[in-house]
Design an enzyme around this catalytic site. Structure first.
Site, PDB file in Angstrom:
ATOM      1  N   ASP A  33     -10.770  68.031-138.995  1.00  0.00           N
ATOM      2  CA  ASP A  33     -11.162  69.395-138.633  1.00  0.00           C
ATOM      3  C   ASP A  33     -10.351  70.411-139.444  1.00  0.00           C
ATOM      4  OD1 ASP A  33      -8.744  69.039-137.341  1.00  0.00           O
ATOM      5  OD2 ASP A  33      -9.432  69.720-135.376  1.00  0.00           O
ATOM      6  N   SER A  34      -9.415  69.931-140.240  1.00  0.00           N
ATOM      7  CA  SER A  34      -8.748  70.783-141.236  1.00  0.00           C
ATOM      8  C   SER A  34      -9.774  71.385-142.193  1.00  0.00           C
ATOM      9  CB  SER A  34      -7.702  69.971-142.018  1.00  0.00           C
ATOM     10  OG  SER A  34      -8.267  68.775-142.504  1.00  0.00           O
TER      11      SER A  34
ATOM     12  N   ASP B  89     -13.228  63.607-137.123  1.00  0.00           N
ATOM     13  CA  ASP B  89     -12.350  64.294-136.173  1.00  0.00           C
ATOM     14  C   ASP B  89     -13.212  64.976-135.113  1.00  0.00           C
ATOM     15  OD1 ASP B  89      -9.715  64.743-135.638  1.00  0.00           O
ATOM     16  OD2 ASP B  89      -9.390  66.152-137.300  1.00  0.00           O
TER      17      ASP B  89
ATOM     18  N   LYS C 261     -11.684  60.485-134.316  1.00  0.00           N
ATOM     19  CA  LYS C 261     -10.274  60.777-134.020  1.00  0.00           C
ATOM     20  C   LYS C 261     -10.218  61.870-132.970  1.00  0.00           C
ATOM     21  CE  LYS C 261      -7.290  63.142-136.882  1.00  0.00           C
ATOM     22  NZ  LYS C 261      -6.853  64.274-136.027  1.00  0.00           N
TER      23      LYS C 261
ATOM     24  N   GLU D 128      -7.215  64.264-130.579  1.00  0.00           N
ATOM     25  CA  GLU D 128      -5.805  64.609-130.350  1.00  0.00           C
ATOM     26  C   GLU D 128      -5.471  64.467-128.872  1.00  0.00           C
ATOM     27  OE1 GLU D 128      -4.770  68.457-131.972  1.00  0.00           O
ATOM     28  OE2 GLU D 128      -5.688  67.983-133.910  1.00  0.00           O
TER      29      GLU D 128
ATOM     30  N   GLU E 173       1.934  62.999-136.269  1.00  0.00           N
ATOM     31  CA  GLU E 173       2.113  64.129-137.193  1.00  0.00           C
ATOM     32  C   GLU E 173       3.408  64.880-136.919  1.00  0.00           C
ATOM     33  OE1 GLU E 173      -1.284  66.713-137.691  1.00  0.00           O
ATOM     34  OE2 GLU E 173      -0.111  68.183-138.828  1.00  0.00           O
TER      35      GLU E 173
HETATM   36  O1  KIV Z   1      -7.663  67.493-139.564  1.00  0.00           O
HETATM   37  C1  KIV Z   1      -6.953  66.786-140.297  1.00  0.00           C
HETATM   38  O2  KIV Z   1      -7.060  66.809-141.522  1.00  0.00           O
HETATM   39  C2  KIV Z   1      -5.988  65.905-139.641  1.00  0.00           C
HETATM   40  C3  KIV Z   1      -5.043  65.142-140.512  1.00  0.00           C
HETATM   41  C4  KIV Z   1      -4.192  66.036-141.274  1.00  0.00           C
HETATM   42  C5  KIV Z   1      -4.323  64.106-139.776  1.00  0.00           C
HETATM   43  O3  KIV Z   1      -5.964  65.819-138.462  1.00  0.00           O
END
Ligand code: KIV
Length: 283
Positions: free
Chosen positions: A57-58, A96, A126, A128, A195
């Site tokens: 989600d970055s 994510d 993924k 969190e 992280e």
């Molecule tokens: O969103 C992302 O890119 C991440 C990674 C940096 C682990 O969660």
């Protein structure tokens, strides 16, 4: 029977070599190489070097100029997930789950994770969270959705934590972070991203948790590493302490754009070499 074309060529999906199970089996044997990817051409370039590609989600910060990951929605993740799956032939693609699409209940998490997998071709999601997300991780894992956990610094909790500072630099902060990683692993996660934590804590988590620990800003004690690709290529302005820039492509891009602008302005581009001639002319 509907003859409408499938939106992303589901039937033509290649069978990927890497699975969540394969990544899980790499604990303690082979370092696990992971990077983020958001678009097809980048995924195609990264694929043969990586065990896992994360559609993070970055993407919200890196491609859309957001100041946090909180504004990213599921449709955006699915669109980029499809793009990455088109480019990746062997790495495990992980989507994510964005903020607000899985925290409310395990049923909400299943519904959205199933949509993310079925509409992209990715092999895992993924999410969190630690102890509080363990029930959800177990619910998804038992229903065929491989889950990559994410503990320690959790960017979706930036408001609750008050920033992106590293965690566990004081030993008194360790217990809840270790408990989070343990809980997510025990709930069935195939691996856990840790992280932004101090090296001794990362080492302890890696030693004590049964599944692979993928570090980002968490030292080389982890079972594997992940970075945001644009960060390590020098394409993104932010430069956290843990990011080694393996290239400075941002500078290369600027130099190329500056040359282009000069050549358009002085009319040296496009030269004859880049110009169509009439049929029958001899050059
Ligand atoms: O969103 C992302 O890119 C991440 C990674 C940096 C682990 O969660």
């Amino acid at each position: 029977m509907s003859t409408a074309p499938k939106p992303y060529g589901v039937d033509a999906r290649p069978k990927r070599q890497a699975t969540a199970k394969k990544i899980a089996s790499m604990k303690g044997t082979t370092p696990i190489v992971c990077l983020t990817a958001y678009i097809t051409p980048m995924a195609a370039r990264l694929d043969s070097y990586c065990d896992l590609l994360l559609v993070g989600d970055s993407v919200g910060m890196v491609l859309y100029g957001m100041d946090s990951t909180l504004g990213v929605d599921l449709d955006t993740m699915i669109r980029h997930g499809r793009a990455v799956c088109r480019g990746a032939k062997q790495a495990l693609v992980v989507i994510d789950m964005p903020f607000g699409t899985y925290e409310e209940s395990k049923e909400q998490a299943f519904r959205n994770a199933a949509k993310a997998l079925s509409e992209t071709g990715a092999g895992a999601v993924k999410l969190e969270g630690g102890v509080e997300m363990a029930e959800t991780v177990s619910f998804l894992s038992k229903r065929g959705i491989p889950v990559l956990g994410h503990v320690g610094l959790m960017p979706q909790s930036v408001h609750a934590h008050g920033g992106y500072a590293a965690r566990g630099r004081d030993v008194n902060e360790w217990a809840p972070i270790i408990a989070d990683a343990q809980a997510i692993a025990a709930a069935g996660a195939f691996a856990v991203v840790v992280e932004g934590v101090a090296e001794p804590l990362a080492r302890k988590i890696t030693e004590e948790v049964a599944c692979p620990i993928i570090g980002i800003g968490a030292s080389n004690a982890c079972d594997g590493q992940i970075l945001v690709t644009e960060d390590m290529l020098g394409l993104f302005a932010m430069n956290p302490k843990f990011v080694k820039r393996f290239a400075e492509l941002g500078q290369g891009i600027e130099a190329a754009i500056s040359d282009y602008a000069d050549e358009v302005r002085d009319r040296s581009f496009p030269s004859e070499e880049y110009t169509y001639k009439m049929k029958g002319s001899n050059s």
